[in-house]
Enzyme design. Structure first.
Site, PDB file in Angstrom:
ATOM      1  N   PRO A   1      -5.002   2.852   6.457  1.00 14.01           N
ATOM      2  CA  PRO A   1      -3.656   3.574   6.974  1.00 14.01           C
ATOM      3  C   PRO A   1      -2.436   2.923   6.367  1.00 14.01           C
ATOM      4  O   PRO A   1      -1.494   3.604   6.728  1.00 14.01           O
ATOM      5  CB  PRO A   1      -3.635   3.220   8.382  1.00 14.01           C
ATOM      6  CG  PRO A   1      -4.363   1.630   8.457  1.00 14.01           C
ATOM      7  CD  PRO A   1      -5.683   2.019   7.495  1.00 14.01           C
TER       8      PRO A   1
ATOM      9  N   TYR B   1       7.305  -2.073   5.781  1.00 10.89           N
ATOM     10  CA  TYR B   1       6.238  -2.547   5.399  1.00 10.89           C
ATOM     11  C   TYR B   1       6.228  -4.345   4.980  1.00 10.89           C
ATOM     12  O   TYR B   1       7.294  -4.333   4.154  1.00 10.89           O
ATOM     13  CB  TYR B   1       5.574  -1.866   4.308  1.00 10.89           C
ATOM     14  CG  TYR B   1       5.066  -0.396   4.670  1.00 10.89           C
ATOM     15  CD1 TYR B   1       3.810  -0.157   4.904  1.00 10.89           C
ATOM     16  CD2 TYR B   1       5.945   0.587   4.435  1.00 10.89           C
ATOM     17  CE1 TYR B   1       3.389   0.832   5.283  1.00 10.89           C
ATOM     18  CE2 TYR B   1       5.516   1.893   4.718  1.00 10.89           C
ATOM     19  CZ  TYR B   1       4.076   1.982   5.054  1.00 10.89           C
ATOM     20  OH  TYR B   1       3.742   3.185   5.460  1.00 10.89           O
TER      21      TYR B   1
ATOM     22  N   LYS C   1      -2.051   8.138   4.892  1.00  6.41           N
ATOM     23  CA  LYS C   1      -2.466   9.361   4.045  1.00  6.41           C
ATOM     24  C   LYS C   1      -3.727   9.837   4.759  1.00  6.41           C
ATOM     25  O   LYS C   1      -4.227  11.073   4.237  1.00  6.41           O
ATOM     26  CB  LYS C   1      -2.984   8.788   2.755  1.00  6.41           C
ATOM     27  CG  LYS C   1      -1.947   8.195   1.892  1.00  6.41           C
ATOM     28  CD  LYS C   1      -1.009   9.389   1.441  1.00  6.41           C
ATOM     29  CE  LYS C   1       0.372   9.125   0.841  1.00  6.41           C
ATOM     30  NZ  LYS C   1       1.309  10.106   1.025  1.00  6.41           N
TER      31      LYS C   1
ATOM     32  N   HIS D   1      12.754  10.915   7.111  1.00  6.50           N
ATOM     33  CA  HIS D   1      12.869   9.504   6.468  1.00  6.50           C
ATOM     34  C   HIS D   1      13.037   9.783   4.996  1.00  6.50           C
ATOM     35  O   HIS D   1      11.977  10.487   4.412  1.00  6.50           O
ATOM     36  CB  HIS D   1      11.480   8.888   6.705  1.00  6.50           C
ATOM     37  CG  HIS D   1      11.567   8.002   8.073  1.00  6.50           C
ATOM     38  ND1 HIS D   1      10.604   7.012   8.334  1.00  6.50           N
ATOM     39  CD2 HIS D   1      12.268   8.318   9.384  1.00  6.50           C
ATOM     40  CE1 HIS D   1      10.991   6.722   9.633  1.00  6.50           C
ATOM     41  NE2 HIS D   1      12.297   7.457   9.912  1.00  6.50           N
TER      42      HIS D   1
ATOM     43  N   TYR E   1       3.934   8.717  -1.866  1.00  3.61           N
ATOM     44  CA  TYR E   1       4.070   8.645  -0.614  1.00  3.61           C
ATOM     45  C   TYR E   1       4.479   9.647  -0.075  1.00  3.61           C
ATOM     46  O   TYR E   1       3.801  10.101   0.982  1.00  3.61           O
ATOM     47  CB  TYR E   1       5.139   7.270  -0.500  1.00  3.61           C
ATOM     48  CG  TYR E   1       5.206   7.002   0.883  1.00  3.61           C
ATOM     49  CD1 TYR E   1       4.571   5.753   1.373  1.00  3.61           C
ATOM     50  CD2 TYR E   1       5.707   7.640   2.189  1.00  3.61           C
ATOM     51  CE1 TYR E   1       4.684   5.132   2.703  1.00  3.61           C
ATOM     52  CE2 TYR E   1       5.796   7.122   3.362  1.00  3.61           C
ATOM     53  CZ  TYR E   1       5.227   5.805   3.638  1.00  3.61           C
ATOM     54  OH  TYR E   1       5.250   5.453   4.891  1.00  3.61           O
TER      55      TYR E   1
END
Length: 389
Positions: free
Chosen positions: A292, A200, A296, A72, A384
């Site tokens: 979550p 998200y 991480k 990704h 991220y």
């Protein structure tokens, strides 16, 4: 029985540490409370930072990850009916890899068995003894037989509810915790993902996440009340609510189907200090928990493994105790930065009953700033894909 390192906990962090140590001739035994099948039945996140991928490569267990993992290069953020993309490779030069935690664990178990390294399952009554002395040992019961293992060090990789952290005296450890006023209802379904990347979503009805395990297995989440139970939600209710929380363009593409797993996870941020006491070292959820949001948990456990693995190599190969003496300080420096990111991202994406009109406008302004600012996107991308070890 005597080994150099006893690892408490047969999840991915304990197995990864054991495999890395094995490849450098450091003998470790893994003690696991449950069966292998039970451990492999746990459904967990599967977004891997590059640091985790490199550790799997170093452990010699990355072949299937590279074959089947989904790269990704970015992620999608939805709010107010629209979406924008944060491009990881543009800002950092590296992607993340989607590969289920269950598959990571399976690969590590297979490698451990192939190497002939010992794992003892269904252990009970584990006690960690003489950790402040020169000759620590671990006692436990397995298959009805009382056993003892002498060792040099103990690695506590046994999670938030395990025995390792609780062995450190209360007057020695300091614990920091934030409990969030919501949970995540998660559904696993044998359906194609709604998008090639994660979505998200912040909506007036609450948070939602569209994720995946592979091209035919999707994982979806919606924010829910802590008083809810999975049985309160039919599959139809879940899909209807998910569609309400994601942009119309995604809802129109969503393929629904029967859930093959449904569960609710509460969210918390938690850190205990120190992460070392005598001959005991804490790794992963035994020392810290993150919500979550941003995936991480597993990755932060891997960073602990990195610091501890190199510290033990330094001790055994060079006779230098610097790494083990600085383990807690080094691990916690990164842990707190990760805790900050997970706390920030959770606050950005969720709605709570106590938010005022001002709070909601600030949340919207923060999302709009992230959408418009390359610098803000770069900061998010750096966190991220994973902070350096």
């Amino acid at each position: 029985m005597r080994v150099q390192v006893v690892i408490i906990g047969g999840g991915p962090s304990g197995l990864l540490l054991g495999q890395l140590l094995h490849r450098h001739g450091i003998e470790a035994v893994v003690l696991e409370r449950k069966t292998r099948d039970y451990v492999l039945g746990r459904i967990r996140a599967g977004v891997l930072e590059q640091g985790f991928v490199r550790l799997m490569e170093e452990a010699g267990v990355a072949d299937r990850l590279h074959r089947e993992g989904i790269v990704h290069d970015g992620t999608l953020i939805a709010h107010d009916g629209g979406m924008f993309r944060v491009d990881f490779t543009e800002h950092t030069g590296v992607p993340v890899v989607v590969y289920g935690q269950t598959e990571v664990t399976r690969d590590l178990y297979d490698a451990r068995e192939a190497a002939g390294a010992e794992t003892i399952f269904e252990v009970e009554g584990v006690e960690l003894c003489d950790l402040e002395g020169e000759r620590p040992y671990v006692t436990f019961t397995a298959q009805g037989e009382a056993r003892r293992i002498d060792c040099d060090f103990v690695a506590g990789c046994d999670g938030f509810h395990g025995v390792s952290r609780k062995t450190i005296p209360e007057d020695v450890r300091t614990e920091y915790e934030k409990v969030y006023p919501y949970g995540w209802l998660g559904v696993l379904s044998e359906t194609p993902p709604v998008d090639d990347e994660l979505i998200y979503a912040n909506s007036a009805r609450g948070f939602a996440l569209c994720s995946m395990r592979n091209p035919g297995l999707s994982r979806y989440y919606i924010q829910c009340s802590l008083s809810d139970h999975p049985g309160d939600w039919s599959d139809d209710d879940f899909w209807t609510e998910l569609k309400r929380r994601i942009p119309e363009e995604a809802a129109d593409k969503l393929v629904t189907g029967p859930s093959i797993e449904k569960s609710i996870a509460p969210l918390r941020s938690f850190v205990t200090e120190p992460m070392r006491w005598g001959r005991l070292f804490l790794c992963g959820d035994a020392a810290h928990v993150v919500p979550p949001t941003g995936a991480k948990g597993l990755n932060t456990a891997a960073s602990d493994v990195h610091y501890l693995y190199h510290a033990l190599r330094q001790f055994y190969e060079e006779g230098d105790a610097e790494g083990i003496d600085l383990y807690s300080e080094r691990a916690l420096a990164r842990v707190w930065k990760v805790e900050r990111f997970s706390w920030w991202f959770s606050a950005l994406m969720h709605r709570t009953a106590d938010q005022s009109a001002f709070d909601l406008r600030m949340q919207r302004a923060e999302l709009e700033f992230l959408a418009d600012s390359k610098s803000a996107q770069a900061a998010m991308a750096i966190n991220y894909v994973g902070l350096p070890y």
